[in-house]
Design an enzyme around this catalytic site. Structure first.
Site, mmCIF file in Angstrom:
data_model
loop_
_atom_site.group_PDB
_atom_site.id
_atom_site.type_symbol
_atom_site.label_atom_id
_atom_site.label_comp_id
_atom_site.label_asym_id
_atom_site.label_seq_id
_atom_site.Cartn_x
_atom_site.Cartn_y
_atom_site.Cartn_z
ATOM 1 N N ARG A 46 49.485 41.013 35.076
ATOM 2 C CA ARG A 46 48.588 40.617 36.170
ATOM 3 C C ARG A 46 47.527 39.689 35.586
ATOM 4 O O ARG A 46 47.481 39.476 34.378
ATOM 5 C CB ARG A 46 47.968 41.827 36.908
ATOM 6 C CG ARG A 46 47.746 43.083 36.153
ATOM 7 C CD ARG A 46 46.747 42.996 35.042
ATOM 8 N NE ARG A 46 45.519 42.414 35.482
ATOM 9 C CZ ARG A 46 44.645 41.810 34.684
ATOM 10 N NH1 ARG A 46 44.865 41.706 33.376
ATOM 11 N NH2 ARG A 46 43.534 41.283 35.154
ATOM 12 N N GLY A 47 46.670 39.166 36.462
ATOM 13 C CA GLY A 47 45.716 38.143 36.039
ATOM 14 C C GLY A 47 46.344 36.792 36.368
ATOM 15 O O GLY A 47 47.511 36.553 36.026
ATOM 16 N N ALA A 48 45.564 35.916 37.030
ATOM 17 C CA ALA A 48 46.155 34.700 37.605
ATOM 18 C C ALA A 48 46.981 33.867 36.611
ATOM 19 O O ALA A 48 48.154 33.583 36.881
ATOM 20 C CB ALA A 48 45.047 33.862 38.256
ATOM 21 N N ARG A 90 52.960 37.851 44.712
ATOM 22 C CA ARG A 90 51.536 38.107 44.967
ATOM 23 C C ARG A 90 50.938 36.835 45.585
ATOM 24 O O ARG A 90 51.141 35.744 45.060
ATOM 25 C CB ARG A 90 50.806 38.494 43.669
ATOM 26 C CG ARG A 90 51.296 39.839 43.121
ATOM 27 C CD ARG A 90 50.390 40.395 42.054
ATOM 28 N NE ARG A 90 49.137 40.867 42.607
ATOM 29 C CZ ARG A 90 48.069 41.154 41.849
ATOM 30 N NH1 ARG A 90 48.123 41.001 40.538
ATOM 31 N NH2 ARG A 90 46.957 41.597 42.408
ATOM 32 N N GLN A 197 41.200 47.753 36.023
ATOM 33 C CA GLN A 197 41.463 46.755 34.974
ATOM 34 C C GLN A 197 40.318 46.695 33.958
ATOM 35 O O GLN A 197 40.543 46.379 32.789
ATOM 36 C CB GLN A 197 41.630 45.352 35.594
ATOM 37 C CG GLN A 197 42.895 45.154 36.419
ATOM 38 C CD GLN A 197 42.662 45.444 37.886
ATOM 39 O OE1 GLN A 197 41.833 46.275 38.250
ATOM 40 N NE2 GLN A 197 43.409 44.777 38.742
ATOM 41 N N ASP A 238 41.030 33.807 40.792
ATOM 42 C CA ASP A 238 42.443 33.761 41.202
ATOM 43 C C ASP A 238 42.782 32.504 41.973
ATOM 44 O O ASP A 238 43.904 32.031 41.950
ATOM 45 C CB ASP A 238 42.794 34.998 42.032
ATOM 46 C CG ASP A 238 42.989 36.169 41.110
ATOM 47 O OD1 ASP A 238 41.972 36.767 40.708
ATOM 48 O OD2 ASP A 238 44.145 36.439 40.739
ATOM 49 N N ASN A 248 38.321 36.148 43.665
ATOM 50 C CA ASN A 248 38.530 36.919 42.428
ATOM 51 C C ASN A 248 38.586 38.392 42.821
ATOM 52 O O ASN A 248 38.428 38.750 43.998
ATOM 53 C CB ASN A 248 37.410 36.634 41.418
ATOM 54 C CG ASN A 248 37.728 37.203 40.038
ATOM 55 O OD1 ASN A 248 38.816 36.997 39.510
ATOM 56 N ND2 ASN A 248 36.814 37.957 39.460
HETATM 57 O O1 MRU Z 1 44.841 42.043 40.556
HETATM 58 P P1 MRU Z 1 44.710 41.363 39.234
HETATM 59 O O2 MRU Z 1 44.508 42.290 38.090
HETATM 60 O O3 MRU Z 1 45.833 40.369 38.998
HETATM 61 O O4 MRU Z 1 43.382 40.504 39.383
HETATM 62 C C1 MRU Z 1 42.930 39.763 38.287
HETATM 63 C C2 MRU Z 1 41.638 39.094 38.506
HETATM 64 O O5 MRU Z 1 41.043 39.190 39.554
HETATM 65 C C3 MRU Z 1 41.140 38.219 37.414
HETATM 66 O O6 MRU Z 1 39.744 38.188 37.371
HETATM 67 C C4 MRU Z 1 41.639 36.779 37.633
HETATM 68 O O7 MRU Z 1 43.022 36.767 37.856
HETATM 69 C C5 MRU Z 1 41.316 35.901 36.510
HETATM 70 S S1 MRU Z 1 42.273 36.256 35.100
HETATM 71 C C6 MRU Z 1 41.907 35.182 33.856
#
Ligand code: MRU
Length: 347
Positions: A46-48, A90, A197, A238, A248
């Site tokens: 996960r994470g963009a 997603r 997270q 995101d 985000n």
């Molecule tokens: O639901 P997630 O864990 O994918 O959400 C992640 C975030 O909101 C992060 O802050 C974002 O993707 C930036 S990651 C460098």
């Protein structure tokens, strides 16, 4: 580094299963694009930026799965299915769609080659997306570190670190770069309900790097600011609309409002691939809503009575006006607005 987020070896995608952290460091070994799509949906990764990289490797696997399909129209029909499957995983992180478009473009420009040559080029393209992401994060880190002073206590939300990217991180990349420059930095990490997270991932990766981290629950952030414990806030993103509105992890908007009240600088660190230039403003960003189980249960144990209603938006949108600066690999933009954001792409 003693771990990696994602890699590709011997025709398989390797990824650290983030659902198992911090207890166990287990790597998934995936050989089919459908497995990668499920890993993204279920948040094993996960994470963009990491979602984008995973989609790239997933489509490289699709290419490998199709390398014996020599009929053109059959190949494109099946590859189209894989593209659409990845796009359904997603909805909010625009890096997903950015990477899918890049892989599709690679397939289009290699259309005259054999299926196995095309598969090889798709693998190379996905590896490039990974390598470029790490390089971009290091650049962003250097740019952002100029905003950080020795002695700063930085609050961050969710995980925008090595685990959310190909490596190094965006918000945590800025912190890493400042630490590498010899600055003394402490981090406050929000636990980030409901998926935790912050507690599970940010605390884990900062501890591994010996960067001092203090974990708080989300509802402590306002009081931490009021008690002068926080000097700066840095989060990831995101999807950033072309006017600077930023989606985000849910809870980011509340931090930005609190930061404004307490006169604390609120920074967003994100690569240009997170800026969606087709999206005019925050109201146009699709917000993912996830299963209510995520808020009704903690580690599989029910914490709310059965039969109550719930709401689980995974992201919120912070208006550009609450963002002190946007940190990218192309530079830092203070008080982001459409013109300044556009200029980042001309450098
Ligand atoms: O639901 P997630 O864990 O994918 O959400 C992640 C975030 O909101 C992060 O802050 C974002 O993707 C930036 S990651 C460098």
């Amino acid at each position: 580094m003693s771990y990696f987020t994602i890699d590709f070896k011997d025709g398989k995608v390797l990824m650290l299963d983030q659902r198992r952290l911090p207890e166990k460091e287990v790597y998934l070994k995936l050989g089919a694009y459908e497995q990668v799509a499920k890993a993204i949906e279920q948040m094993a990764i996960r994470g963009a930026p990491a979602i984008g990289i995973a989609a790239g490797f997933g489509l490289a696997l699709a290419g490998l799965e199709l390398r014996k399909v020599n009929d053109h129209s059959q190949w494109w029909q099946k590859f189209g299915q894989a593209l659409r499957r990845m796009a359904r995983t997603r909805p909010t992180a625009v890096n997903l769609f950015w990477a899918i478009n890049r892989m599709n473009h690679q397939a289009i420009i290699s259309r005259d080659l054999s299926s196995s040559e095309r598969a090889e080029l798709l693998v190379q393209e996905a590896k490039k997306i990974l390598a470029e992401d790490i390089a971009v994060n290091k650049k962003m880190g250097k740019n952002g570190a100029k905003l950080i002073r020795s002695g700063d206590v930085v609050l961050t939300h969710c995980n925008a670190g090595a685990l959310a990217t190909g490596g190094y991180g965006t918000a945590l990349g800025v912190i890493r770069a400042a630490v590498e420059q010899g600055k003394k930095i402490q981090v406050f990490a929000d636990e980030t309900r409901p998926f935790l997270q912050g507690a599970r991932l940010t605390a884990w990766e900062l501890k591994k790097d010996r960067i001092p981290v203090t974990l708080i629950s989300d509802n402590m952030a306002g009081w931490a600011m009021k008690s002068h414990k926080i000097s700066k806030i840095i989060v990831g993103a995101d999807r950033i609309a072309r006017n600077g509105d930023t989606a985000n992890k849910i809870g980011t908007y509340s931090l930005a409002v609190l930061a404004r009240y307490h006169k604390i600088n609120f920074y967003v660190a994100a690569p240009l691939s997170t800026i969606d230039r087709t999206c005019p403003g925050g109201e146009n960003i699709p917000i993912e809503e996830r299963s209510l189980e995520e808020i009704f249960l903690i580690k599989g144990k029910r914490i709310a009575p059965k039969g109550v209603r719930g709401w689980n938006p995974a992201f919120d949108v912070t208006p550009a006006g609450l963002i002190s600066a946007l940190i990218t690999e192309a530079g830092v933009v203070k008080n982001p607005n459409p013109a300044k954001i556009k200029s980042l792409f001309n450098q």
